[in-house]
Design a protein around this motif. Structure first.
Motif, PDB file in Angstrom:
ATOM      1  N   ALA A 204      -0.615  12.355 -11.842  1.00  0.00           N
ATOM      2  CA  ALA A 204      -1.388  11.688 -10.778  1.00  0.00           C
ATOM      3  C   ALA A 204      -2.422  10.739 -11.381  1.00  0.00           C
ATOM      4  CB  ALA A 204      -2.077  12.743  -9.916  1.00  0.00           C
ATOM      5  N   GLY A 205      -3.042  11.157 -12.484  1.00  0.00           N
ATOM      6  CA  GLY A 205      -4.015  10.292 -13.149  1.00  0.00           C
ATOM      7  C   GLY A 205      -3.374   9.030 -13.694  1.00  0.00           C
ATOM      8  N   CYS A 206      -2.153   9.144 -14.206  1.00  0.00           N
ATOM      9  CA  CYS A 206      -1.434   7.979 -14.728  1.00  0.00           C
ATOM     10  C   CYS A 206      -1.112   6.987 -13.608  1.00  0.00           C
ATOM     11  CB  CYS A 206      -0.146   8.424 -15.424  1.00  0.00           C
ATOM     12  SG  CYS A 206      -0.420   9.273 -16.993  1.00  0.00           S
ATOM     13  N   GLU A 207      -0.781   7.515 -12.426  1.00  0.00           N
ATOM     14  CA  GLU A 207      -0.496   6.629 -11.287  1.00  0.00           C
ATOM     15  C   GLU A 207      -1.735   5.819 -10.908  1.00  0.00           C
ATOM     16  OE1 GLU A 207       0.917   9.284  -8.314  1.00  0.00           O
ATOM     17  OE2 GLU A 207       2.900   9.555  -9.246  1.00  0.00           O
ATOM     18  N   GLU A 208      -2.911   6.470 -10.953  1.00  0.00           N
ATOM     19  CA  GLU A 208      -4.150   5.757 -10.647  1.00  0.00           C
ATOM     20  C   GLU A 208      -4.471   4.705 -11.718  1.00  0.00           C
ATOM     21  OE1 GLU A 208      -6.005   5.966  -7.885  1.00  0.00           O
ATOM     22  OE2 GLU A 208      -4.391   7.273  -7.151  1.00  0.00           O
ATOM     23  N   ILE A 209      -4.223   5.064 -12.962  1.00  0.00           N
ATOM     24  CA  ILE A 209      -4.466   4.103 -14.051  1.00  0.00           C
ATOM     25  C   ILE A 209      -3.545   2.903 -13.918  1.00  0.00           C
ATOM     26  CG2 ILE A 209      -4.248   3.787 -16.555  1.00  0.00           C
ATOM     27  CD1 ILE A 209      -5.223   6.697 -16.861  1.00  0.00           C
ATOM     28  N   GLN A 210      -2.271   3.123 -13.540  1.00  0.00           N
ATOM     29  CA  GLN A 210      -1.327   2.023 -13.368  1.00  0.00           C
ATOM     30  C   GLN A 210      -1.787   1.067 -12.282  1.00  0.00           C
ATOM     31  OE1 GLN A 210       1.613   1.378 -15.329  1.00  0.00           O
ATOM     32  NE2 GLN A 210       1.141  -0.553 -14.285  1.00  0.00           N
ATOM     33  N   LYS A 211      -2.353   1.630 -11.209  1.00  0.00           N
ATOM     34  CA  LYS A 211      -2.892   0.776 -10.128  1.00  0.00           C
ATOM     35  C   LYS A 211      -4.025  -0.088 -10.668  1.00  0.00           C
ATOM     36  CE  LYS A 211      -1.743   3.992  -6.368  1.00  0.00           C
ATOM     37  NZ  LYS A 211      -2.293   4.930  -5.351  1.00  0.00           N
ATOM     38  N   ARG A 212      -4.891   0.491 -11.483  1.00  0.00           N
ATOM     39  CA  ARG A 212      -6.001  -0.272 -12.055  1.00  0.00           C
ATOM     40  C   ARG A 212      -5.473  -1.377 -12.993  1.00  0.00           C
ATOM     41  NH1 ARG A 212     -10.310   3.450 -14.850  1.00  0.00           N
ATOM     42  NH2 ARG A 212     -11.381   1.430 -14.978  1.00  0.00           N
ATOM     43  N   LEU A 213      -4.426  -1.047 -13.769  1.00  0.00           N
ATOM     44  CA  LEU A 213      -3.842  -2.056 -14.664  1.00  0.00           C
ATOM     45  C   LEU A 213      -3.251  -3.224 -13.894  1.00  0.00           C
ATOM     46  CD1 LEU A 213      -2.047   0.262 -17.268  1.00  0.00           C
ATOM     47  CD2 LEU A 213      -4.076  -1.134 -17.687  1.00  0.00           C
ATOM     48  N   ASP A 214      -2.733  -2.951 -12.697  1.00  0.00           N
ATOM     49  CA  ASP A 214      -2.129  -4.006 -11.877  1.00  0.00           C
ATOM     50  C   ASP A 214      -3.177  -4.829 -11.141  1.00  0.00           C
ATOM     51  OD1 ASP A 214       0.370  -3.150 -12.655  1.00  0.00           O
ATOM     52  OD2 ASP A 214       0.666  -1.847 -10.918  1.00  0.00           O
ATOM     53  N   ASN A 215      -4.421  -4.335 -11.107  1.00  0.00           N
ATOM     54  CA  ASN A 215      -5.463  -5.022 -10.334  1.00  0.00           C
ATOM     55  C   ASN A 215      -6.638  -5.418 -11.229  1.00  0.00           C
ATOM     56  OD1 ASN A 215      -4.423  -4.874  -7.451  1.00  0.00           O
ATOM     57  ND2 ASN A 215      -4.242  -2.721  -8.082  1.00  0.00           N
ATOM     58  N   GLU A 216      -7.761  -4.653 -11.171  1.00  0.00           N
ATOM     59  CA  GLU A 216      -8.978  -5.117 -11.842  1.00  0.00           C
ATOM     60  C   GLU A 216      -8.894  -5.103 -13.376  1.00  0.00           C
ATOM     61  OE1 GLU A 216     -10.002  -0.645 -11.217  1.00  0.00           O
ATOM     62  OE2 GLU A 216      -8.790  -2.198 -10.230  1.00  0.00           O
ATOM     63  N   LEU A 217      -7.956  -4.307 -13.960  1.00  0.00           N
ATOM     64  CA  LEU A 217      -7.858  -4.261 -15.418  1.00  0.00           C
ATOM     65  C   LEU A 217      -6.780  -5.197 -15.970  1.00  0.00           C
ATOM     66  CD1 LEU A 217      -8.190  -0.420 -16.153  1.00  0.00           C
ATOM     67  CD2 LEU A 217      -9.980  -2.167 -16.084  1.00  0.00           C
ATOM     68  N   LYS A 218      -6.146  -5.959 -15.128  1.00  0.00           N
ATOM     69  CA  LYS A 218      -5.052  -6.820 -15.568  1.00  0.00           C
ATOM     70  C   LYS A 218      -5.547  -7.843 -16.592  1.00  0.00           C
ATOM     71  CE  LYS A 218      -1.031  -9.215 -13.688  1.00  0.00           C
ATOM     72  NZ  LYS A 218      -0.352  -9.631 -12.435  1.00  0.00           N
ATOM     73  N   GLY A 219      -4.923  -7.819 -17.800  1.00  0.00           N
ATOM     74  CA  GLY A 219      -5.298  -8.761 -18.855  1.00  0.00           C
ATOM     75  C   GLY A 219      -6.510  -8.335 -19.658  1.00  0.00           C
ATOM     76  N   LYS A 220      -7.164  -7.224 -19.283  1.00  0.00           N
ATOM     77  CA  LYS A 220      -8.374  -6.790 -19.991  1.00  0.00           C
ATOM     78  C   LYS A 220      -8.104  -5.740 -21.063  1.00  0.00           C
ATOM     79  CE  LYS A 220     -11.544  -7.713 -16.150  1.00  0.00           C
ATOM     80  NZ  LYS A 220     -12.558  -7.121 -15.254  1.00  0.00           N
ATOM     81  N   ILE A 221      -7.127  -4.925 -20.855  1.00  0.00           N
ATOM     82  CA  ILE A 221      -6.810  -3.848 -21.800  1.00  0.00           C
ATOM     83  C   ILE A 221      -5.319  -3.567 -21.753  1.00  0.00           C
ATOM     84  CG2 ILE A 221      -7.137  -1.944 -20.167  1.00  0.00           C
ATOM     85  CD1 ILE A 221      -8.237  -1.905 -23.853  1.00  0.00           C
ATOM     86  N   ARG A 222      -4.785  -3.121 -22.867  1.00  0.00           N
ATOM     87  CA  ARG A 222      -3.359  -2.785 -22.942  1.00  0.00           C
ATOM     88  C   ARG A 222      -3.203  -1.312 -23.289  1.00  0.00           C
ATOM     89  NH1 ARG A 222       0.671  -4.408 -27.810  1.00  0.00           N
ATOM     90  NH2 ARG A 222       2.566  -3.466 -27.000  1.00  0.00           N
ATOM     91  N   ILE A 223      -2.330  -0.622 -22.575  1.00  0.00           N
ATOM     92  CA  ILE A 223      -2.023   0.771 -22.908  1.00  0.00           C
ATOM     93  C   ILE A 223      -0.641   0.799 -23.539  1.00  0.00           C
ATOM     94  CG2 ILE A 223      -1.753   3.124 -22.063  1.00  0.00           C
ATOM     95  CD1 ILE A 223      -3.602   2.493 -19.786  1.00  0.00           C
ATOM     96  N   GLN A 224      -0.605   1.102 -24.810  1.00  0.00           N
ATOM     97  CA  GLN A 224       0.667   1.095 -25.536  1.00  0.00           C
ATOM     98  C   GLN A 224       1.503   2.333 -25.194  1.00  0.00           C
ATOM     99  OE1 GLN A 224       0.828  -0.238 -29.598  1.00  0.00           O
ATOM    100  NE2 GLN A 224      -1.358  -0.727 -29.608  1.00  0.00           N
ATOM    101  N   GLN A 225       2.807   2.128 -25.098  1.00  0.00           N
ATOM    102  CA  GLN A 225       3.768   3.214 -24.854  1.00  0.00           C
ATOM    103  C   GLN A 225       3.399   4.036 -23.606  1.00  0.00           C
ATOM    104  OE1 GLN A 225       6.214   2.843 -26.947  1.00  0.00           O
ATOM    105  NE2 GLN A 225       5.112   1.607 -28.439  1.00  0.00           N
ATOM    106  N   PHE A 226       2.852   3.366 -22.596  1.00  0.00           N
ATOM    107  CA  PHE A 226       2.393   4.093 -21.408  1.00  0.00           C
ATOM    108  C   PHE A 226       3.571   4.725 -20.653  1.00  0.00           C
ATOM    109  CE2 PHE A 226       0.108   3.926 -17.102  1.00  0.00           C
ATOM    110  CZ  PHE A 226      -0.559   5.117 -17.360  1.00  0.00           C
TER     111      PHE A 226
END
Length: 472
Positions: A70-92
């Protein structure tokens, strides 16, 4: 980390590696925020690799893995929105798959994918540890393929051990007992299933191979044939060069030692003994060898030089290729029946030696042997094999005199009673057909507690070679 990332221009790339266990499984969002706060380039999550009796208590339960998912799903949403282009999660995606794996309850996070895919890592990767050990994958620390203090990396990369690993790992099924030596859990049938640290490299190569067209496959096979031809040509060139070396084996400068019928003759691979103008020794003659990580090296391949020479004594130094070892041989010709022989070994850097031998190679014309009061006959099989000795404590072994080509040839004894150590054992062998020799050896097995030798000088052998006129 913040200071490092503020001072750098482009490199080094900073990746924060987070190991997720039952102690921190709720903190994935905070791990992302920490990477952002320190201006790191990326972060990565991995499940803990459990070791029985050590870290297995940190394994995630099914309920905890659900929280992580569930935490990974929330992180993915953040990566698609406010974190897009700011940080990369390798092998997510790989991490999410591992947590959701049906075999995760027994900590076999990669079983489902590894059962269906060959392992290519033997062609892609090698790991060199601080002690010099070379591993063919990140989880193979229990079975190194070599050591760079003992061999060149090229030798290890093309060694039989590395080739054997490639062969066994290439099949998709992992039912070979070989895989039980991979990973941190000695009880695991397949250590890779718990967590394969080379998975991303393997998946990338697997996709590349699957994408090859038929013409590309044919081209690769033709290149393989070409490489085999090149190796064959190089082998022939080496053989010619080797033959030239053999022809020049007596090119080592220096004067032989002589006492009546006996001569001690230095050559570019060691020492030969000659009696009444007929060589007593065979092949390289006097020889030493060491076993390092199951592989043997010997003094005939060393670089030889004469340090000092008198009328009845000679001191030679041999510097061994590919390993940080040299030896000093001191030979004294007491009379026409006795050659005293002492060897000291100089180690330049840490070396793990399992076994050492001091040997005399003799012609195959000798048919009988002696060890103390025991007498025996050499086996007719010319393949490396030991004669059965009843007493492992004897310190004098030899062969009785014979008639060879119509001429009397004296017996030869190797006496190492001066060595004294309990770890020195007698050994009498046949060589293989290529060498075609009888071999008398003083064999020293190094205790495990003393196998790792630090730089310094070590005594290797002290004894005598005795020439006897006794007949069989």
């Amino acid at each position: 980390l913040t200071l490092l990332n503020s001072l750098k221009r482009d490199v080094p790339r900073v990746n924060i590696y987070n190991v997720v266990s039952n102690r921190n499984y709720r903190e994935l969002p905070e791990m992302v925020d920490f990477a952002l706060a320190t201006n790191s380039d990326s972060l990565e999550f991995t499940v803990i690799d459990t070791i029985p009796g050590a870290t297995d208590a940190l394994m995630l339960t099914e309920e905890q893995r659900a929280v992580v998912t569930a935490g990974c799903e929330e992180i993915q949403k953040r990566l698609d929105n406010e974190l897009k282009g700011k940080i990369r999660i390798q092998q997510f995606e790989q991490f999410v798959r591992r947590v959701g794996n049906r075999d995760a309850n027994c900590a076999q996070y990669d079983k489902n994918i590894l059962e269906e895919m060959p392992c290519y890592i033997g062609w892609l990767f090698a790991r060199i540890l601080a002690d010099g050990n070379v591993n063919f994958c990140l989880k193979a620390h229990r079975i190194p393929v070599g050591n760079i203090y003992a061999h060149s990396f090229t030798h290890i990369w093309n060694s039989r051990r590395q080739q054997e690993f490639r062969k066994r790992a290439l099949c998709p099924g992992k039912d070979d007992a070989f895989f039980s030596f991979i990973g941190n859990d000695p009880a695991a049938k397949v250590g890779c299933f718990k967590s394969c640290d080379d998975l991303a490299r393997n998946v990338h190569m697997h996709k590349k191979i699957q994408s090859l067209t038929l013409p590309e496959i044919i081209m690769l096979k033709l290149l393989l044939v070409l490489k085999k031809i090149q190796r064959h040509v190089r082998g022939k060139t080496f053989t010619r060069a080797f033959c030239e070396t053999v022809k020049k084996r007596d090119a080592l400068g220096g004067k032989e030692l002589r006492c009546r019928n006996l001569r001690v003759v230095p050559h570019s691979e060691g020492i030969r003994l000659v009696w009444n103008d007929q060589e007593l020794t065979h092949s390289v003659g006097l020889n030493t060898s060491v076993c390092i990580f199951g592989l043997w090296y010997d003094s005939s391949k060393a670089e030889w030089e004469i340090v000092r020479q008198g009328e009845q004594e000679i001191i030679l130094k041999n510097t061994w290729r590919n390993i940080p070892l040299s030896q000093q041989w001191h030979l004294v010709l007491d009379d026409e029946h006795t050659v005293r022989w002492r060897i000291d070994m100089l180690i330049d850097s840490k070396l793990e030696i399992e076994q050492m031998k001091t040997s005399v190679m003799l012609p195959a014309g000798y048919k009988h042997w002696s060890a103390g009061n025991q007498r025996g006959k050499f086996s007719a099989l010319m393949a490396w094999n030991d004669m059965s000795l009843a007493d492992a404590t004897v310190r004098r072994i030899g062969v009785p005199g014979i008639q060879l080509k119509g001429r009397p040839v004296p017996g030869v004894c190797l006496d190492f009673s001066e060595s004294g150590a309990d770890t020195v054992m007698p050994q009498i062998q046949n060589s293989d057909k290529n060498i075609n020799a009888r071999v008398l050896s003083a064999c020293r097995r190094v205790p495990e507690t003393a196998a790792v030798m630090v730089p310094g000088t070590y005594p290797v052998f002290s004894g005598k070679i005795i020439i006897s006129a006794d007949k069989d």
